[in-house]
Design a protein around this motif. Structure first.
Motif, PDB file in Angstrom:
ATOM      1  N   ALA A 196       1.974  32.952 -32.158  1.00  0.00           N
ATOM      2  CA  ALA A 196       3.252  32.532 -31.837  1.00  0.00           C
ATOM      3  C   ALA A 196       4.218  33.097 -33.302  1.00  0.00           C
ATOM      4  O   ALA A 196       4.967  33.363 -33.935  1.00  0.00           O
ATOM      5  CB  ALA A 196       3.520  30.860 -31.916  1.00  0.00           C
ATOM      6  N   ALA A 197       3.080  32.572 -34.835  1.00  0.00           N
ATOM      7  CA  ALA A 197       2.447  32.431 -35.701  1.00  0.00           C
ATOM      8  C   ALA A 197       3.460  34.141 -36.202  1.00  0.00           C
ATOM      9  O   ALA A 197       4.147  34.755 -37.208  1.00  0.00           O
ATOM     10  CB  ALA A 197       1.957  32.077 -36.768  1.00  0.00           C
ATOM     11  N   ALA A 198       2.192  34.684 -35.483  1.00  0.00           N
ATOM     12  CA  ALA A 198       2.170  35.996 -35.568  1.00  0.00           C
ATOM     13  C   ALA A 198       3.819  36.897 -35.139  1.00  0.00           C
ATOM     14  O   ALA A 198       4.253  38.006 -35.681  1.00  0.00           O
ATOM     15  CB  ALA A 198       1.123  36.906 -34.827  1.00  0.00           C
ATOM     16  N   LEU A 199       3.658  36.301 -34.136  1.00  0.00           N
ATOM     17  CA  LEU A 199       5.197  37.010 -33.206  1.00  0.00           C
ATOM     18  C   LEU A 199       6.625  36.935 -34.125  1.00  0.00           C
ATOM     19  O   LEU A 199       7.128  37.578 -34.306  1.00  0.00           O
ATOM     20  CB  LEU A 199       5.385  37.035 -32.290  1.00  0.00           C
ATOM     21  N   ALA A 200       6.127  35.323 -34.892  1.00  0.00           N
ATOM     22  CA  ALA A 200       7.271  35.051 -36.068  1.00  0.00           C
ATOM     23  C   ALA A 200       7.253  35.520 -36.959  1.00  0.00           C
ATOM     24  O   ALA A 200       8.579  36.167 -37.507  1.00  0.00           O
ATOM     25  CB  ALA A 200       7.646  33.956 -35.627  1.00  0.00           C
ATOM     26  N   ALA A 201       6.286  36.214 -38.024  1.00  0.00           N
ATOM     27  CA  ALA A 201       6.442  37.175 -38.652  1.00  0.00           C
ATOM     28  C   ALA A 201       6.987  38.040 -38.434  1.00  0.00           C
ATOM     29  O   ALA A 201       7.433  38.766 -39.628  1.00  0.00           O
ATOM     30  CB  ALA A 201       5.411  37.483 -39.213  1.00  0.00           C
ATOM     31  N   LEU A 202       7.653  39.251 -37.058  1.00  0.00           N
ATOM     32  CA  LEU A 202       8.054  40.239 -36.829  1.00  0.00           C
ATOM     33  C   LEU A 202       9.537  40.052 -36.242  1.00  0.00           C
ATOM     34  O   LEU A 202      10.405  40.779 -36.546  1.00  0.00           O
ATOM     35  CB  LEU A 202       7.445  40.842 -36.047  1.00  0.00           C
ATOM     36  N   SER A 203       9.984  38.380 -37.082  1.00  0.00           N
ATOM     37  CA  SER A 203      11.763  38.506 -36.359  1.00  0.00           C
ATOM     38  C   SER A 203      12.465  38.239 -37.068  1.00  0.00           C
ATOM     39  O   SER A 203      13.504  38.271 -36.673  1.00  0.00           O
ATOM     40  CB  SER A 203      11.388  37.308 -35.261  1.00  0.00           C
ATOM     41  N   GLY A 204      11.842  39.214 -38.414  1.00  0.00           N
ATOM     42  CA  GLY A 204      13.900  39.493 -39.264  1.00  0.00           C
ATOM     43  C   GLY A 204      13.840  40.183 -39.104  1.00  0.00           C
ATOM     44  O   GLY A 204      13.599  41.303 -38.209  1.00  0.00           O
TER      45      GLY A 204
END
Length: 162
Positions: free
Chosen positions: A97-105
């Motif tokens: 989830a942290a890896a995918l959240a990093a791309l949510s910008g």
């Protein structure tokens, strides 16, 4: 001379270490996880954080990148906590989830395609490495190794823009 009264107090074991793992008492672990989940909610924009990264619904540009970074960091902290406590599957899910959240910008134009900010792409790849080490350490997670969403994002980013 007076005899002091003995006070009996109940002792409660709150933590112990076995090898590289730290085990907390269940009630203390629930409290710590609840606090970490509150940080995750603040990082995702659920509420205003002390660091100023909760931006609510109107996210654009640098604000969206900061929020994505804060959300990713709080999820990574949750994953690290789970990993230290011997919960490999929960740690893997939090790191994913942290890896995918990093791309949510915000996505920026790079000629023929739009990509997230450079520091968020680097963070994504660092978290992919952390996921790989988590998979190597925990044999029960082998079924999660080929996560299609992570693989497609890594392929889309390609690494050539770092």
């Amino acid at each position: 001379m007076k005899n002091p009264r003995l006070r009996l107090c109940a002792c409660h074991l709150v933590a112990r270490i076995r090898g590289e793992r730290l085990f907390f008492a269940p009630d203390l672990r629930r409290e710590l996880v609840a606090e970490l989940l509150r940080d995750v909610a603040r990082g995702s924009g659920g509420e205003e954080s002390e660091s100023g990264f909760g931006f609510g619904k109107s996210r654009c540009g640098v604000e969206a990148d900061r929020q994505a970074f804060a959300w990713s960091v709080s999820l990574e902290r949750l994953g690290a906590f789970y990993l230290r406590n011997g919960f490999g599957t929960a740690a893997f899910r939090a790191f994913r989830a942290a890896a995918l959240a990093a791309l949510s910008g915000e996505e920026y134009d790079h000629g023929e395609e739009s990509l997230p900010a450079r520091f968020l792409r680097i963070r994504f790849y660092c978290l992919l490495d952390r996921l790989g080490s988590c998979l190597a350490a925990e044999p029960r997670l082998r079924a999660f190794a080929a996560d299609p969403e992570l693989v497609s994002e890594a392929r889309r980013l390609g690494g050539r823009y770092l």
